[in-house]
Design a protein around this motif. Sequence first.
Motif, short mmCIF file in Angstrom:
data_model
loop_
_atom_site.label_atom_id
_atom_site.label_comp_id
_atom_site.label_asym_id
_atom_site.label_seq_id
_atom_site.Cartn_x
_atom_site.Cartn_y
_atom_site.Cartn_z
N GLY A 24 38.47 53.99 29.18
CA GLY A 24 39.08 53.67 30.46
C GLY A 24 38.39 52.60 31.26
O GLY A 24 39.03 51.92 32.07
N GLY A 25 37.08 52.45 31.11
CA GLY A 25 36.35 51.42 31.83
C GLY A 25 36.26 51.69 33.31
O GLY A 25 36.70 52.72 33.83
N ILE A 26 35.68 50.72 34.03
CA ILE A 26 35.58 50.74 35.48
C ILE A 26 36.33 49.52 35.99
O ILE A 26 35.91 48.38 35.76
CB ILE A 26 34.12 50.69 35.97
CG1 ILE A 26 33.26 51.74 35.24
CG2 ILE A 26 34.05 50.86 37.47
CD1 ILE A 26 33.64 53.16 35.50
N VAL A 27 37.46 49.73 36.67
CA VAL A 27 38.25 48.64 37.22
C VAL A 27 38.12 48.69 38.74
O VAL A 27 38.47 49.69 39.36
CB VAL A 27 39.73 48.74 36.80
CG1 VAL A 27 40.55 47.64 37.45
CG2 VAL A 27 39.85 48.67 35.28
N ASN A 28 37.62 47.61 39.31
CA ASN A 28 37.39 47.52 40.75
C ASN A 28 38.36 46.50 41.34
O ASN A 28 38.26 45.30 41.08
CB ASN A 28 35.95 47.13 41.05
CG ASN A 28 35.62 47.17 42.51
OD1 ASN A 28 36.18 47.97 43.26
ND2 ASN A 28 34.71 46.31 42.95
N LEU A 29 39.30 46.98 42.16
CA LEU A 29 40.32 46.12 42.74
C LEU A 29 39.89 45.63 44.11
O LEU A 29 39.56 46.42 44.99
CB LEU A 29 41.64 46.89 42.88
CG LEU A 29 42.27 47.43 41.60
CD1 LEU A 29 43.49 48.28 41.94
CD2 LEU A 29 42.64 46.31 40.65
N GLY A 30 39.91 44.30 44.28
CA GLY A 30 39.82 43.72 45.61
C GLY A 30 41.21 43.56 46.16
O GLY A 30 42.10 44.37 45.91
#
Length: 371
Positions: free
Chosen positions: A274-280
């Motif tokens: 799944g990973g780490i997704v960081n949304l700005g």
Amino acid sequence: MIKGNLAWTHYPSYIQIDGLAIRSAHPNYRFTDSAGVVQIYGGFGACLWIDRGQNITIADNEISDCTNGIFSKSTDDGDFAVSNNLRIANNSIFGNGVVGDDHQHNSYLQSVGVVYEFNRYGALRSGALGNAIKDRSVGTVIRFNRLEEGARSIDLVEAEDYPVTATANPAYRTTFVYGNQIVKSGDTGSFFHYGGDHYGSAPGATWGEPIFRKGVLYFFNNTVYATGTSARLFHLATTEEKAEVWNNIFVFAATIAYPSMRANTDIGAGWTAGGIVNLGRNWANSNVADSDAYHTVPGQLLGMGNLIRGSAAPVDLTTLMPLAGSAVIDSAQAQLNATSSYPVNFQLDSRFLPKARSTIGSGPDIGAMER
């Protein structure tokens, strides 16, 4: 220029290939070799094949109707065996691949220092299952391209054939994808895959998960239009992979029931998918979610509250140009310090040719194009 003390260590350097139409290296076709014998092209080949070489530019070509459009190779046999410093620029690449096969792509590179810019990637051969861009490179930069269709738009996976060289290079851990126009059906696969694609190894192994990218995908100022009936954008292999995502436009067609930010992967027991997704700050449809209603993706999706949401697309769906008065105009956030050397200073015009991008209004627009 010939370098090295032994013939088998020689490699070419400072090569430019431009202004050509290169096509039809594919098992559908025959050729006559130097001995006058009629041969059939092999099942894995390319319009352009780089086995070794450094400082190579492939620009302003039409590359089509082959197994792979462009292929490059690197191994851990020494510096001479690593293809290095490749620039793929302003080419039209389309119609490649093999029907029913997912191993051949419009381009498939495994090199150190690769820049893809100002290219137009069209659909692969009808029935082919490959990707627009498949990349196992170090220091990959993908910017200001038009990418259409493919099983995946961008497939960024591990350095399969030169893991010692790649993992020793800090640039293996950072990838920059920005300023691209991306249009694809989500029914053929996820859009952006980052990490690796050989699963089921154990910690300490020399293949699979231990040699995945384990770094950061910087994904910014792209405009993405997802068509079809399903769509999953970010497909990060493990939680040792991270994506920083900002100033993008994500438009999902009304035919997509569950527009999803992430996709899952079946990986080895020693890792979490799944990973780490960081949304700005990004624009996305009002109904976008982490995943569909029937599947939970491990890892983390952060920053959903930063999204600008809307029920109507803020761009013209043919040109992808922002619409006057839409929420993406003048709304971009400041760029991250990590991308200071990668300015968003170009965009593609109506013919998909590069032109300088400058800020018009009180601030930059979100997406790949400034109105």
